[in-house]
Each structure stands twice: as C-alpha cells, then as structure tokens.
Design an enzyme around this catalytic site. Structure first.
Site, mmCIF file in Angstrom:
data_model
loop_
_atom_site.group_PDB
_atom_site.id
_atom_site.type_symbol
_atom_site.label_atom_id
_atom_site.label_comp_id
_atom_site.label_asym_id
_atom_site.label_seq_id
_atom_site.Cartn_x
_atom_site.Cartn_y
_atom_site.Cartn_z
ATOM 1 N N GLY A 178 0.788 -1.220 0.000
ATOM 2 C CA GLY A 178 0.000 0.000 0.000
ATOM 3 C C GLY A 178 0.819 1.269 0.000
ATOM 4 O O GLY A 178 0.259 2.364 0.222
ATOM 5 N N ASP A 179 2.121 1.197 -0.263
ATOM 6 C CA ASP A 179 2.978 2.381 -0.394
ATOM 7 C C ASP A 179 4.155 1.983 -1.284
ATOM 8 O O ASP A 179 4.015 1.103 -2.125
ATOM 9 C CB ASP A 179 3.427 2.874 0.989
ATOM 10 C CG ASP A 179 3.702 4.381 1.011
ATOM 11 O OD1 ASP A 179 4.570 4.821 0.229
ATOM 12 O OD2 ASP A 179 3.083 5.111 1.801
ATOM 13 N N ASP A 180 5.317 2.606 -1.118
ATOM 14 C CA ASP A 180 6.465 2.240 -1.949
ATOM 15 C C ASP A 180 6.823 0.770 -1.752
ATOM 16 O O ASP A 180 6.911 0.290 -0.617
ATOM 17 C CB ASP A 180 7.683 3.086 -1.567
ATOM 18 C CG ASP A 180 7.496 4.559 -1.883
ATOM 19 O OD1 ASP A 180 7.012 4.879 -2.985
ATOM 20 O OD2 ASP A 180 7.832 5.399 -1.023
ATOM 21 N N SER A 184 2.625 -0.843 -6.809
ATOM 22 C CA SER A 184 2.243 0.169 -5.820
ATOM 23 C C SER A 184 1.226 1.110 -6.458
ATOM 24 O O SER A 184 1.595 1.994 -7.235
ATOM 25 C CB SER A 184 3.449 0.976 -5.334
ATOM 26 O OG SER A 184 3.026 2.064 -4.537
#
Length: 492
Positions: free
Chosen positions: A282-284, A315
């Site tokens: 849910g991010d990098d 991502s």
C-alpha cells in the site's frame, strides 16, 4: 551456514555463480520477466488458497523436512509454544531466544517454527541466530497496541515519524547484532495490520506505528524464502546496518487503505543486495532512506552500495522503487536492474526538498519494464513534508549522476517527469535505449524542469529540450541551450 559476509564489491567486481541461482536460458529480460510473473502470481495464488481454508497444496504433499543450518536446533514447541492462533506465545519466543544466546561462541543456534498459527507480541532476536519458518508456519502479531513496547524515536528522524515522542517497536526486532538469518520454506510473518490501519485513519493512535521486522545497528543479515504481510507500518526496515542480503521474499499488503506499508526500506544501510522478490503493498515497494531533515544531516549515515535486481513490484499509491524523501544522510552507488513495475501509480521515483540537505548521486537504472503505470520515471524536488519547523531551508540536496538504460513498457501515461528547480537542479541525467508505449496522446509527456543531461541514441517518446542529444557512437548531435526550461504539467 547461510550467512553471507561479502560486500557489494563482490557484486560489482566478481562473476556471480549464476548456475546456482538463474538458469542459463534467462538471458533475455523478456524471458526473465515472464518467469518472474509466473512465479509471483503462483505464489500469491497458493497463498490465497492456503489462507482461505487451510488447503494442503496439491492435495497431499507431506511437510518438507526442516534443514539444520546451525550446530544446534530447537523447536518453538520445546519452549511451550502452541500454534493454535489463540494462545499468546511471546514467552515461548523469549525463552527460545534466551537459550540460543548461549550458543554464540559455538556457531549459534536455530529456532524452528513448525506449521501452525503462532500468535505473539513483539520479541527480540539475538546474535548468531537462524529463525526458520516451516511451510504453513505463520507468526501472527497481536493487534492490541498495549502489547507493543514503546521505543525512543529513531535518532535520524528527530521527534518521531508520525507523532512526537516514543514509537512502537517492531513485531520482530533486533539491534546491535551480528549474523542473523530469517528464512524458511516460505512461512509467513503476518502483522495483522488491519486494526492499526483503521486506528491510524481515525487518528486514534498517540505514537508512530511499528514496522513488522526492524533490525538496527547490525551486520551480516540474511532474509530469504519467507512471506511478510499486513505490516502495521513499514514492512522490513533495516536501519544503519551493513552487509544485508534479502532474497526470494514475498511482501504483501492491500494496495489501497493500508497506509505506509512500504515493502523494504533500507535506511542508512550499506553493502546490501535485494533480489528475486515479489512486492505488492500500500505504499512504496522499496524506499531507500537515510534520515529526515536536520536530524538526518546530524546523524550523517548514508545509504550506499545497494544492488536491487530481478523484482516484480506493484504500488497503486506510491512508487515501485523510491529514493527518499528522507535522504538527508545521502544516498549513493545504487543499481536497480531487471525491474518490472505493474499496475502502479509510479514506477521509479526520487523525492526530496529544500531542508533535506544530503545528496542522491551515482544511481543506475537498467532494464526497466513498466506495465500500466501512470508515471514512469519521477524526480521531485518539492516534497515539502518536514520533521518540524527546525529544519534549515538553505540545506539544499544535490541530485546528479543518474542514468537510465533499456527502459520499455506499455500503458504508460507520462513516461518521464523530472521536476528540478532553480535552487535544486538535476544534473548529469542520461537516457539510452528507451521505448515506452503510451496511453495518453497529449504533447509534453516527457516533462522536464531545471534538468541537465543527455539522450544517447533513439528514445521514445521524444525527450524534452533540456537534454543534449548524442548518437549511438557517443558523438554530440545537438547541444541544448534550454536546461532551465519548465515543461511540467501535473494535470495529467
């Protein structure tokens, strides 16, 4: 023993034993990525089948025997562990680690986690230890924050990443260690982050969330053949560590509504290899860091000598591979090669701002493939998120010596967006062998501002006017007189 003590110099200057890791037929990047795709989705499929109903894969394959990788091996059940998903096993892990700590001068010891669901609060590792997760073994982090100890903020981040003051520790933690191995038959460490994400969104937490696995001030670390999923915060966070190998790791979290679940965050680390991993979070997927503003400048530990290769990443919120934005100690000598980024907001990104100080330099990207990515290559110099008001706005980062070679893909909206500024220009950027299929037909999709560099040979789409043009033989064809031209359009 699985511990590797080679430095990155070996990765660059000695021939690797490819017969051990990659069959000779994987000479084409397209073939390599096809194999990676198949392996990645097969692993996710089998993971989903397993968690859905405890299905024994292929109907009756017996459990694989656990190899003995240290002179002494223990089972978690030897210390009272119960893998029913309900019993709290924190004391069992602590007793096991305490027993292993006595074997440091005898080559260390191994802790086997058998099949089962092993609920636990955070616990610490010790030197000369192998943590082995058997097939179908799941370490479950308890999701009640009262069980998670508080720790001082990271010294290179000041008062705290999300809140001033102490931060929650990680589920599996280690510091000032040497010779650590976390491996297995693709067993899982599950942070059960759903409760943390909900409380974070509702602003019900008073401290910065803890990572899933965090190892600090340590060396000779090997993490292989496991699955990490649903971390409360950053998933795998080596901090100020040396000689790290991460290989064959699957990292999973929901691609939306799982805030800050970065996959791997090397932070002030050196001599590091990350290879053959699948990451969808849910991010990098990967974010290389080295401290935040004045605190990172004062701590002064760069991230350097990092090889990232043979990865499939996703991502939808952030980027496949990022550098920054917390890069105040500096980042240098990083190679990213054989990378497939799919269904993502951005593919590769460098982000910084005035006040960060530090530098990003000697960064090489080779053999990148983008599939259905909104923005392919991003450099952003106005990422204005600061630790506090004490940062120095005259501490300007340096961004230079960055190369992109063999970049291909399809379904990309904006292939390149390099947003330098008058105070933070981007210097000596090069592009060679680039062809990206587009989904957006507007002009100026290769966007630049305050950039100096070169294009070598044929590049599609047509590069911005800021860059010098060279032919394939390295001869100057056209010199740019427009490095400071701004052609950034964030409307698409």
């Amino acid at each position: 023993m699985m511990v590797e003590t080679s430095t990155l110099g070996r990765f660059h200057h000695q021939r690797l034993d490819f017969k051990r890791w990659v069959p000779a037929f994987l000479t084409s990047h397209k073939t390599l990525f096809t194999v990676l795709w198949i392996a990645a989705f097969a692993s996710v499929f089998l993971w989903q089948r397993n968690i859905g109903g405890g299905l024994l894969v292929f109907g009756g394959v017996p459990a694989r025997p656990i190899p003995k990788l240290r002179p002494v091996a223990f089972n978690l059940t030897d210390f009272g562990g119960v893998g029913d998903g309900v019993t709290l096993n924190t004391e069992a892990f602590e007793r096991a680690v305490s027993a292993i700590s006595k074997f440091g001068k005898k080559g260390g010891a191994q802790l086997n986690v058998p099949p089962g669901r092993w609920l636990t609060a955070p616990f610490n590792l010790t030197c000369h230890m192998t943590l082995f997760l058997a097939q179908d073994a799941v370490i479950l982090g308890i999701d009640e924050e009262k069980y998670w100890p508080l720790m001082p903020p990271l010294p290179s981040y000041g008062y705290g990443r999300e809140h001033p003051g102490p931060r929650y520790g990680s589920l599996i933690h280690g510091q000032n260690l040497k010779d650590i191995v976390i491996t297995g038959h693709n067993g899982t460490i599950n942070g059960q982050g759903q409760a943390w994400w909900k409380k974070f969104r509702q602003k019900r937490l008073n401290h910065t969330r803890g990572p899933l696995v965090q190892i600090m001030w340590s060396s000779d670390i090997v993490i292989t053949n496991i699955t990490l999923r649903d971390s409360p915060f950053w998933t795998l966070h080596p901090y100020d560590c040396k000689n790290i190998t991460i290989r064959g790791v699957t990292i999973l979290a929901p691609v939306v509504e799982a805030p800050n679940t970065d996959g791997i965050d090397p932070d002030s680390c050196e001599d590091m290899l990350i290879e053959d991993c699948y990451i969808s979070v849910g991010d990098d997927a990967i974010a290389i860091k080295s401290g935040w503003d004045q605190y990172g400048i004062a701590y002064g530990r760069p991230s350097k000598n990092i090889m990232i290769r043979n990865l499939v990443v996703r991502s939808m919120v952030s980027a496949g591979v990022s550098i920054g934005s917390e890069m105040s100690g500096g980042v240098s000598n990083v190679t990213v090669e054989n990378l497939l980024v799919w269904d993502s907001r951005r593919a590769v990104r460098i982000k910084t701002a005035a006040g960060r100080g530090g530098y990003v330099r000697q960064i090489s990207y080779r053999n990148l493939t983008f599939e259905n990515v909104r923005v392919g290559i991003v450099m952003k110099t106005d990422y204005n998120e600061h630790a506090d008001d004490g940062y120095d706005p005259t501490a300007l980062p340096i961004i230079r010596d960055i190369s992109f070679r063999t970049v291909h893909g399809q379904g990309v909206r904006v292939p390149v967006r390099i947003h330098g500024s008058e105070e933070i220009p981007v210097r000596n950027v090069s592009f060679q062998d680039m062809s990206v299929g587009l989904t957006y037909k507007k002009k100026h999709i290769f966007q630049c501002a305050f950039v100096e560099g070169r294009v070598i040979g044929s590049v599609f789409p047509a590069p911005c006017e800021n860059l010098d043009r060279y032919n394939e033989q390295g001869q100057l064809v056209k010199h740019s007189a427009s490095q400071n031209v701004t052609d950034i359009d964030y409307d698409f």
